[in-house]
Design a protein around this motif. Structure first.
Motif, PDB file in Angstrom:
ATOM      1  N   TYR A   1       0.842  -1.196   0.000  1.00  0.00           N
ATOM      2  CA  TYR A   1       0.000   0.000   0.000  1.00  0.00           C
ATOM      3  C   TYR A   1       0.876   1.245   0.000  1.00  0.00           C
ATOM      4  CZ  TYR A   1      -2.998   3.678   1.769  1.00  0.00           C
ATOM      5  OH  TYR A   1      -3.665   4.851   1.935  1.00  0.00           O
ATOM      6  N   PHE A   2       0.516   2.217  -0.836  1.00  0.00           N
ATOM      7  CA  PHE A   2       1.267   3.466  -0.908  1.00  0.00           C
ATOM      8  C   PHE A   2       0.383   4.659  -0.587  1.00  0.00           C
ATOM      9  CE2 PHE A   2       3.396   7.009  -3.007  1.00  0.00           C
ATOM     10  CZ  PHE A   2       4.665   6.879  -2.476  1.00  0.00           C
ATOM     11  N   SER A   3      -0.715   4.837  -1.323  1.00  0.00           N
ATOM     12  CA  SER A   3      -1.604   5.971  -1.072  1.00  0.00           C
ATOM     13  C   SER A   3      -2.948   5.739  -1.744  1.00  0.00           C
ATOM     14  CB  SER A   3      -0.986   7.272  -1.589  1.00  0.00           C
ATOM     15  OG  SER A   3      -0.813   7.219  -2.986  1.00  0.00           O
ATOM     16  N   ASP A   4      -3.943   6.526  -1.323  1.00  0.00           N
ATOM     17  CA  ASP A   4      -5.245   6.461  -1.971  1.00  0.00           C
ATOM     18  C   ASP A   4      -5.888   7.840  -1.999  1.00  0.00           C
ATOM     19  OD1 ASP A   4      -7.377   6.631   0.354  1.00  0.00           O
ATOM     20  OD2 ASP A   4      -5.888   5.193   1.052  1.00  0.00           O
ATOM     21  N   VAL A   5      -6.761   8.027  -2.967  1.00  0.00           N
ATOM     22  CA  VAL A   5      -7.580   9.230  -3.083  1.00  0.00           C
ATOM     23  C   VAL A   5      -8.997   8.779  -3.416  1.00  0.00           C
ATOM     24  CG1 VAL A   5      -5.709  10.786  -3.790  1.00  0.00           C
ATOM     25  CG2 VAL A   5      -6.988   9.544  -5.532  1.00  0.00           C
ATOM     26  N   ASP A   6      -9.991   9.642  -3.129  1.00  0.00           N
ATOM     27  CA  ASP A   6     -11.366   9.298  -3.448  1.00  0.00           C
ATOM     28  C   ASP A   6     -12.029  10.421  -4.242  1.00  0.00           C
ATOM     29  OD1 ASP A   6     -12.128  11.236  -1.535  1.00  0.00           O
ATOM     30  OD2 ASP A   6     -12.452   9.742   0.020  1.00  0.00           O
ATOM     31  N   CYS A   7     -13.309  10.278  -4.501  1.00  0.00           N
ATOM     32  CA  CYS A   7     -14.033  11.259  -5.319  1.00  0.00           C
ATOM     33  C   CYS A   7     -14.019  12.655  -4.692  1.00  0.00           C
ATOM     34  CB  CYS A   7     -15.478  10.808  -5.537  1.00  0.00           C
ATOM     35  SG  CYS A   7     -15.630   9.295  -6.509  1.00  0.00           S
ATOM     36  N   ASP A   8     -13.850  12.754  -3.384  1.00  0.00           N
ATOM     37  CA  ASP A   8     -13.810  14.049  -2.704  1.00  0.00           C
ATOM     38  C   ASP A   8     -12.437  14.717  -2.782  1.00  0.00           C
ATOM     39  OD1 ASP A   8     -16.486  13.981  -1.962  1.00  0.00           O
ATOM     40  OD2 ASP A   8     -16.065  12.959  -0.082  1.00  0.00           O
ATOM     41  N   SER A   9     -11.437  14.022  -3.286  1.00  0.00           N
ATOM     42  CA  SER A   9     -10.090  14.591  -3.424  1.00  0.00           C
ATOM     43  C   SER A   9     -10.045  15.543  -4.621  1.00  0.00           C
ATOM     44  CB  SER A   9      -9.060  13.471  -3.625  1.00  0.00           C
ATOM     45  OG  SER A   9      -9.087  12.567  -2.545  1.00  0.00           O
ATOM     46  N   PRO A  10      -9.139  16.526  -4.612  1.00  0.00           N
ATOM     47  CA  PRO A  10      -9.016  17.437  -5.761  1.00  0.00           C
ATOM     48  C   PRO A  10      -8.806  16.660  -7.058  1.00  0.00           C
ATOM     49  CG  PRO A  10      -7.710  18.245  -3.917  1.00  0.00           C
ATOM     50  CD  PRO A  10      -8.192  16.858  -3.533  1.00  0.00           C
ATOM     51  N   GLY A  11      -9.623  16.975  -8.060  1.00  0.00           N
ATOM     52  CA  GLY A  11      -9.580  16.262  -9.339  1.00  0.00           C
ATOM     53  C   GLY A  11     -10.706  15.253  -9.475  1.00  0.00           C
ATOM     54  N   GLY A  12     -11.367  14.929  -8.352  1.00  0.00           N
ATOM     55  CA  GLY A  12     -12.554  14.074  -8.388  1.00  0.00           C
ATOM     56  C   GLY A  12     -13.788  14.952  -8.518  1.00  0.00           C
ATOM     57  N   ASN A  13     -14.957  14.333  -8.638  1.00  0.00           N
ATOM     58  CA  ASN A  13     -16.181  15.125  -8.800  1.00  0.00           C
ATOM     59  C   ASN A  13     -17.097  15.073  -7.578  1.00  0.00           C
ATOM     60  OD1 ASN A  13     -17.044  12.445  -9.257  1.00  0.00           O
ATOM     61  ND2 ASN A  13     -18.726  13.144 -10.554  1.00  0.00           N
ATOM     62  N   GLN A  14     -16.572  14.712  -6.424  1.00  0.00           N
ATOM     63  CA  GLN A  14     -17.287  14.628  -5.147  1.00  0.00           C
ATOM     64  C   GLN A  14     -18.098  13.341  -5.050  1.00  0.00           C
ATOM     65  OE1 GLN A  14     -16.599  17.106  -2.763  1.00  0.00           O
ATOM     66  NE2 GLN A  14     -15.155  17.615  -4.382  1.00  0.00           N
ATOM     67  N   LYS A  15     -18.344  12.894  -3.826  1.00  0.00           N
ATOM     68  CA  LYS A  15     -19.044  11.626  -3.590  1.00  0.00           C
ATOM     69  C   LYS A  15     -20.453  11.652  -4.168  1.00  0.00           C
ATOM     70  CE  LYS A  15     -20.107  13.032   1.079  1.00  0.00           C
ATOM     71  NZ  LYS A  15     -19.115  13.260   2.098  1.00  0.00           N
ATOM     72  N   VAL A  16     -21.036  10.466  -4.316  1.00  0.00           N
ATOM     73  CA  VAL A  16     -22.390  10.302  -4.839  1.00  0.00           C
ATOM     74  C   VAL A  16     -23.367  10.712  -3.740  1.00  0.00           C
ATOM     75  CG1 VAL A  16     -24.071   8.678  -5.786  1.00  0.00           C
ATOM     76  CG2 VAL A  16     -21.621   8.366  -6.274  1.00  0.00           C
ATOM     77  N   MET A  17     -24.098  11.774  -3.988  1.00  0.00           N
ATOM     78  CA  MET A  17     -25.059  12.304  -3.023  1.00  0.00           C
ATOM     79  C   MET A  17     -26.473  11.867  -3.414  1.00  0.00           C
ATOM     80  SD  MET A  17     -23.188  13.831  -0.830  1.00  0.00           S
ATOM     81  CE  MET A  17     -24.342  14.818   0.100  1.00  0.00           C
ATOM     82  N   PRO A  18     -27.470  12.088  -2.524  1.00  0.00           N
ATOM     83  CA  PRO A  18     -28.842  11.717  -2.850  1.00  0.00           C
ATOM     84  C   PRO A  18     -29.255  12.266  -4.223  1.00  0.00           C
ATOM     85  CG  PRO A  18     -28.707  12.328  -0.561  1.00  0.00           C
ATOM     86  CD  PRO A  18     -27.362  12.644  -1.172  1.00  0.00           C
ATOM     87  N   GLY A  19     -29.886  11.390  -5.016  1.00  0.00           N
ATOM     88  CA  GLY A  19     -30.334  11.754  -6.352  1.00  0.00           C
ATOM     89  C   GLY A  19     -29.280  11.548  -7.436  1.00  0.00           C
ATOM     90  N   GLN A  20     -28.042  11.199  -7.047  1.00  0.00           N
ATOM     91  CA  GLN A  20     -26.967  10.991  -8.013  1.00  0.00           C
ATOM     92  C   GLN A  20     -26.627   9.507  -8.139  1.00  0.00           C
ATOM     93  OE1 GLN A  20     -23.832  13.383  -6.335  1.00  0.00           O
ATOM     94  NE2 GLN A  20     -24.655  15.272  -7.208  1.00  0.00           N
ATOM     95  N   THR A  21     -25.902   9.144  -9.213  1.00  0.00           N
ATOM     96  CA  THR A  21     -25.575   7.738  -9.447  1.00  0.00           C
ATOM     97  C   THR A  21     -24.094   7.458  -9.638  1.00  0.00           C
ATOM     98  OG1 THR A  21     -25.909   7.999 -11.834  1.00  0.00           O
ATOM     99  CG2 THR A  21     -27.808   7.222 -10.526  1.00  0.00           C
ATOM    100  N   ARG A  22     -23.227   8.471  -9.784  1.00  0.00           N
ATOM    101  CA  ARG A  22     -21.827   8.178 -10.136  1.00  0.00           C
ATOM    102  C   ARG A  22     -20.856   9.195  -9.577  1.00  0.00           C
ATOM    103  NH1 ARG A  22     -22.924   8.698 -16.222  1.00  0.00           N
ATOM    104  NH2 ARG A  22     -24.933   8.324 -15.393  1.00  0.00           N
ATOM    105  N   CYS A  23     -19.622   8.723  -9.420  1.00  0.00           N
ATOM    106  CA  CYS A  23     -18.520   9.633  -9.133  1.00  0.00           C
ATOM    107  C   CYS A  23     -17.221   9.012  -9.615  1.00  0.00           C
ATOM    108  CB  CYS A  23     -18.436  10.010  -7.653  1.00  0.00           C
ATOM    109  SG  CYS A  23     -17.721   8.801  -6.528  1.00  0.00           S
TER     110      CYS A  23
END
Length: 156
Positions: free
Chosen positions: A96-118
């Motif tokens: 393991y080295f590192s990880d980023v998720d949809c909330d990281s800069p360059g992502g489009n933010q987590k899937v919120m109510p009413g949404q389907t993808r990130c």
């Protein structure tokens, strides 16, 4: 964080109602591996399930420049009490080295109510030393319980 989510998903047997996938023109028309207004190729994809019901998928994606990212797509929009997330994990010689998720800069933010993808930010994979895996999950926004979580195999 990712290790905690995977451990919680494996340990929890959660009965959830109202999550039966419904046909959706948005999902049916959605291509694999979206990142902004462009699309990549699927390196690997794994279904996200609750019990035996498929609720979406997590894709490990790559573009022609060997940039890797994670992409999660749910079969129906998240409810008011849910959110979804994708992460990409980078490994150096399978450690393991590192990880980023949809909330990281360059992502489009987590899937919120009413949404389907990130999608996550992209990691540069041109250096042969990197391997990648994508993680996708659906959580209860009220309790924090993991409702579904899956990880792709480590790929190059």
């Amino acid at each position: 964080m990712i290790k905690k989510i995977l451990a919680a998903a494996g340990a929890a047997a959660i009965a959830v109602t109202g999550l039966t996938p419904a046909a959706s023109a948005e999902v049916a028309a959605a291509p694999d591996c979206q990142h902004g207004s462009s699309y990549g190729i699927v390196v690997e994809k794994v279904n996200l399930t609750i019990g035996t019901t498929v609720i979406g998928r997590i894709d490990l994606c790559r573009d022609s420049g060997y940039q890797y990212w994670g992409f999660v797509l749910f079969n129906r929009p998240a409810t008011a009490s849910q959110y979804g997330q994708a992460a990409i994990v980078r490994y150096d010689q399978v450690a393991y080295f590192s990880d980023v998720d949809c909330d990281s800069p360059g992502g489009n933010q987590k899937v919120m109510p009413g949404q389907t993808r990130c999608w996550t930010p992209k990691y540069d994979g041109r250096a042969g030393r990197w391997n990648f895996a994508a993680v996708g999950y659906l959580k209860s926004s009220h309790t924090g319980d993991v409702l579904a979580a899956e990880t792709t195999m480590i790929q190059r």
